[in-house]
Write a protein that holds these residues in place. Structure first.
Motif, mmCIF file in Angstrom:
data_model
loop_
_atom_site.group_PDB
_atom_site.id
_atom_site.type_symbol
_atom_site.label_atom_id
_atom_site.label_comp_id
_atom_site.label_asym_id
_atom_site.label_seq_id
_atom_site.Cartn_x
_atom_site.Cartn_y
_atom_site.Cartn_z
ATOM 1 N N THR A 219 16.276 2.731 -6.025
ATOM 2 C CA THR A 219 16.108 3.760 -7.045
ATOM 3 C C THR A 219 14.640 4.159 -7.126
ATOM 4 O O THR A 219 13.755 3.309 -7.087
ATOM 5 C CB THR A 219 16.565 3.230 -8.419
ATOM 6 O OG1 THR A 219 17.906 2.774 -8.298
ATOM 7 C CG2 THR A 219 16.491 4.299 -9.479
ATOM 8 N N ASP A 220 14.372 5.447 -7.277
ATOM 9 C CA ASP A 220 12.991 5.940 -7.367
ATOM 10 C C ASP A 220 12.451 5.712 -8.781
ATOM 11 O O ASP A 220 12.153 6.653 -9.516
ATOM 12 C CB ASP A 220 12.931 7.410 -6.981
ATOM 13 C CG ASP A 220 11.510 7.901 -6.753
ATOM 14 O OD1 ASP A 220 10.558 7.179 -7.102
ATOM 15 O OD2 ASP A 220 11.359 9.015 -6.225
ATOM 16 N N LEU B 74 8.961 7.302 -9.846
ATOM 17 C CA LEU B 74 9.008 8.700 -10.282
ATOM 18 C C LEU B 74 9.553 8.789 -11.704
ATOM 19 O O LEU B 74 9.016 9.521 -12.531
ATOM 20 C CB LEU B 74 9.872 9.528 -9.328
ATOM 21 C CG LEU B 74 10.036 11.002 -9.684
ATOM 22 C CD1 LEU B 74 8.692 11.721 -9.615
ATOM 23 C CD2 LEU B 74 11.045 11.654 -8.771
ATOM 24 N N SER C 202 9.562 5.667 -3.114
ATOM 25 C CA SER C 202 9.436 6.735 -4.089
ATOM 26 C C SER C 202 8.941 8.015 -3.418
ATOM 27 O O SER C 202 8.305 7.971 -2.368
ATOM 28 C CB SER C 202 8.450 6.320 -5.185
ATOM 29 O OG SER C 202 8.254 7.379 -6.099
ATOM 30 N N LYS C 203 9.197 9.144 -4.083
ATOM 31 C CA LYS C 203 8.669 10.436 -3.634
ATOM 32 C C LYS C 203 7.180 10.562 -3.951
ATOM 33 O O LYS C 203 6.519 11.450 -3.439
ATOM 34 C CB LYS C 203 9.417 11.577 -4.323
ATOM 35 C CG LYS C 203 10.850 11.699 -3.910
ATOM 36 C CD LYS C 203 11.536 12.809 -4.684
ATOM 37 C CE LYS C 203 12.999 12.874 -4.324
ATOM 38 N NZ LYS C 203 13.712 13.870 -5.135
ATOM 39 N N ASN D 173 4.988 1.135 -1.692
ATOM 40 C CA ASN D 173 5.822 2.329 -1.735
ATOM 41 C C ASN D 173 5.759 2.927 -0.332
ATOM 42 O O ASN D 173 4.771 3.569 0.021
ATOM 43 C CB ASN D 173 5.314 3.340 -2.756
ATOM 44 C CG ASN D 173 6.046 4.675 -2.644
ATOM 45 O OD1 ASN D 173 7.053 4.797 -1.962
ATOM 46 N ND2 ASN D 173 5.517 5.685 -3.312
ATOM 47 N N ILE E 244 9.671 8.081 1.393
ATOM 48 C CA ILE E 244 11.064 8.305 1.763
ATOM 49 C C ILE E 244 11.121 8.704 3.234
ATOM 50 O O ILE E 244 10.218 9.349 3.746
ATOM 51 C CB ILE E 244 11.749 9.345 0.859
ATOM 52 C CG1 ILE E 244 10.981 10.660 0.834
ATOM 53 C CG2 ILE E 244 11.906 8.814 -0.548
ATOM 54 C CD1 ILE E 244 11.662 11.757 0.065
#
Length: 154
Positions: free
Chosen positions: A16-17, A20, A87-88, A104, A107
């Motif tokens: 899950t991000d 963000l 994460s983005k 991180n 993606i």
């Protein structure tokens, strides 16, 4: 999310991000510059949760289904030595709270183009450290000093 024990260190992973999601709900006025990603990761570690937000963000682009019957499964049983949170947001690998390396990797794909991923190499403990330790002494494994993280672009 899951927690894995690999030899002497613990790894926490989530898909899950959450970085963000936390960043959209966090108020960050008058804070030192450059500390944002570290601070977001600290929220996870201090609250010992892979998803410390309730309720989840309402934005349609970040919709997350939370089954409250499984809330206990979001918790971290211990502070992991390595925490992987794709994460983005900006990719990074940072030591957080003196013990945990938070990564991180980004993606893997961004629409029809390539994204980023992380390659991690964990080096063994020095031989003299192991030989000089007594049999009953628990050693500090020092994962952040023994790991190399390279974030690669596709």
């Amino acid at each position: 999310p899951c927690t894995l024990q690999i030899n002497e260190f613990t790894v926490g992973v989530t898909a899950t991000d959450i970085m963000l999601h936390i960043s959209t709900d966090e108020t960050n006025a008058n804070l030192e510059p450059g500390s944002r990603m570290t601070r977001l990761a600290q929220h996870l570690l201090q609250q010992r949760s892979f998803y410390p937000l309730f309720p989840p963000p309402a934005a349609q682009t970040m919709a997350t289904n939370l089954d409250l019957a499984h809330m206990a499964e979001w918790s971290m049983p211990c502070q992991p030595d390595l925490l992987i949170v794709p994460s983005k947001l900006t990719t990074f690998a940072k030591k957080v709270m003196d013990k945990t390396l938070v990564v991180n990797p980004g993606i893997l794909t961004r629409g029809s183009t390539g994204g980023t991923y992380a390659m991690m190499d964990v080096y063994p403990m020095k031989r003299d450290t192991l030989e000089n330790a007594g049999a009953d002494i628990e050693l500090e494994h020092g994962l952040p000093e023994r790991i190399r993280v390279d974030i690669k672009r596709i």
